[in-house]
Design a protein around this motif. Structure first.
Motif, PDB file in Angstrom:
ATOM      1  N   ALA A  78      -5.065   3.728   5.027  1.00  0.00           N
ATOM      2  CA  ALA A  78      -4.732   1.989   4.780  1.00  0.00           C
ATOM      3  C   ALA A  78      -4.230   1.535   6.074  1.00  0.00           C
ATOM      4  N   THR A  79      -2.881   2.648   6.577  1.00  0.00           N
ATOM      5  CA  THR A  79      -2.503   2.376   7.569  1.00  0.00           C
ATOM      6  C   THR A  79      -3.108   1.661   8.794  1.00  0.00           C
ATOM      7  N   THR A  80      -4.715   2.203   8.803  1.00  0.00           N
ATOM      8  CA  THR A  80      -5.161   1.797  10.173  1.00  0.00           C
ATOM      9  C   THR A  80      -6.177   0.371  10.389  1.00  0.00           C
ATOM     10  N   PHE A  82       0.742  -0.938  -0.196  1.00  0.00           N
ATOM     11  CA  PHE A  82      -0.003  -0.115  -0.170  1.00  0.00           C
ATOM     12  C   PHE A  82       0.762   1.207   0.126  1.00  0.00           C
ATOM     13  N   TRP A  83       0.306   2.245  -0.738  1.00  0.00           N
ATOM     14  CA  TRP A  83       0.811   3.282  -0.301  1.00  0.00           C
ATOM     15  C   TRP A  83       0.342   3.653   0.746  1.00  0.00           C
ATOM     16  N   PRO A  84       1.173   4.887   2.348  1.00  0.00           N
ATOM     17  CA  PRO A  84       0.937   4.739   2.810  1.00  0.00           C
ATOM     18  C   PRO A  84      -0.230   5.721   3.348  1.00  0.00           C
ATOM     19  N   GLN A  85      -0.068   6.908   2.233  1.00  0.00           N
ATOM     20  CA  GLN A  85      -0.826   7.845   2.511  1.00  0.00           C
ATOM     21  C   GLN A  85      -2.500   7.592   1.782  1.00  0.00           C
ATOM     22  N   PHE A  86      -1.774   6.942   1.474  1.00  0.00           N
ATOM     23  CA  PHE A  86      -3.154   6.776   0.666  1.00  0.00           C
ATOM     24  C   PHE A  86      -4.286   6.463   1.267  1.00  0.00           C
ATOM     25  N   MET A 101      -6.196   4.877  -3.712  1.00  0.00           N
ATOM     26  CA  MET A 101      -5.917   2.795  -4.232  1.00  0.00           C
ATOM     27  C   MET A 101      -6.158   2.740  -5.879  1.00  0.00           C
ATOM     28  N   PHE A 102      -7.608   2.741  -5.856  1.00  0.00           N
ATOM     29  CA  PHE A 102      -8.592   2.142  -6.805  1.00  0.00           C
ATOM     30  C   PHE A 102      -8.251   3.567  -8.108  1.00  0.00           C
ATOM     31  N   ILE A 103      -8.277   5.017  -7.315  1.00  0.00           N
ATOM     32  CA  ILE A 103      -8.007   6.099  -8.421  1.00  0.00           C
ATOM     33  C   ILE A 103      -6.649   5.180  -8.805  1.00  0.00           C
ATOM     34  N   VAL A 104      -5.760   4.902  -8.339  1.00  0.00           N
ATOM     35  CA  VAL A 104      -4.771   5.091  -9.503  1.00  0.00           C
ATOM     36  C   VAL A 104      -4.203   4.009 -10.063  1.00  0.00           C
ATOM     37  N   LEU A 163      -8.396  -5.583   1.222  1.00  0.00           N
ATOM     38  CA  LEU A 163      -8.037  -4.861   0.290  1.00  0.00           C
ATOM     39  C   LEU A 163      -7.264  -4.856  -1.294  1.00  0.00           C
ATOM     40  N   SER A 164      -6.327  -5.567  -0.630  1.00  0.00           N
ATOM     41  CA  SER A 164      -5.430  -6.782  -2.001  1.00  0.00           C
ATOM     42  C   SER A 164      -6.296  -7.087  -2.592  1.00  0.00           C
ATOM     43  N   VAL A 165      -6.475  -8.180  -2.249  1.00  0.00           N
ATOM     44  CA  VAL A 165      -7.778  -9.023  -2.950  1.00  0.00           C
ATOM     45  C   VAL A 165      -8.990  -7.616  -3.824  1.00  0.00           C
ATOM     46  N   ALA A 166      -8.993  -7.281  -3.823  1.00  0.00           N
ATOM     47  CA  ALA A 166     -10.484  -5.875  -4.263  1.00  0.00           C
ATOM     48  C   ALA A 166      -9.150  -5.215  -5.693  1.00  0.00           C
ATOM     49  N   LEU A 167      -8.615  -5.347  -4.726  1.00  0.00           N
ATOM     50  CA  LEU A 167      -7.254  -4.593  -5.938  1.00  0.00           C
ATOM     51  C   LEU A 167      -7.466  -5.254  -6.866  1.00  0.00           C
TER      52      LEU A 167
END
Length: 176
Positions: free
Chosen positions: A85-87, A40-44, A49-52, A96-100
């Protein structure tokens, strides 16, 4: 090789009629990958994440929004769409990884140890998510040590040791 990242040293791999040797980019476009460890990008947020990832895959803004809403709802993460997502717990990160990995029109999903480093409760939760994908008839290749799950969900099992196929066939054949 299965996802088009590496070329086979010999032979070929086909995903939905696309050759990994002739069209590795076509393979990459048709495969969704969920690696062993979440990235993950920690700040996203999940939305970001879906947009990127959607833009990277060449999807339109409308498609990205619709897929984000659909997949986060499918994996029961919709109320966390704008959370950092870091929380997230380990299970939430894995979902979330599976969804992406499912973003876009994927012909094949590849999971590398999807339950790695998860406690039994989170393992059950992630396996439930993967089972929901199987119920949607999505083709998957799953590398796992969860033998009961593999026996239950698979149409075909390949058991490997040291990079060599030891046994392959139906779950009934392999597990008996």
């Amino acid at each position: 090789m299965l996802t088009g990242v590496y070329q086979p040293t010999y032979g070929d791999i086909y995903v939905d009629g696309t050759s990994a040797v002739i069209d590795p980019l076509g393979i990459q476009e048709s495969c969704g990958v969920c690696n062993q460890f979440d990235y993950f990008w920690p700040q996203f947020t999940p939305r970001q994440m879906f947009i990127v990832m959607g833009l990277f895959k060449g999807l339109s803004n409308n498609t990205i929004k619709a897929e984000c809403d659909r997949l986060l709802k499918l994996f029961k993460l919709e109320k966390f769409i704008d959370a950092n997502a870091t929380t997230f717990s380990g299970g939430m990160k894995r979902k979330l990884s599976v969804a992406l990995a499912c973003l876009g029109d994927r012909k094949l999903l590849v999971f590398d140890e999807p339950t790695s480093a998860l406690d039994p409760e989170l393992t059950a939760e992630v396996l439930k998510v993967i089972r929901s994908l199987a119920d949607l008839n999505i083709a998957m290749v799953i590398v796992t040590h969860e033998m009961a799950f593999a026996r239950d969900i698979s149409h075909r099992v390949i058991f490997m040791e040291g990079g060599v196929i030891v046994e392959e066939g139906t779950p009934e054949k392999v597990f008996s």
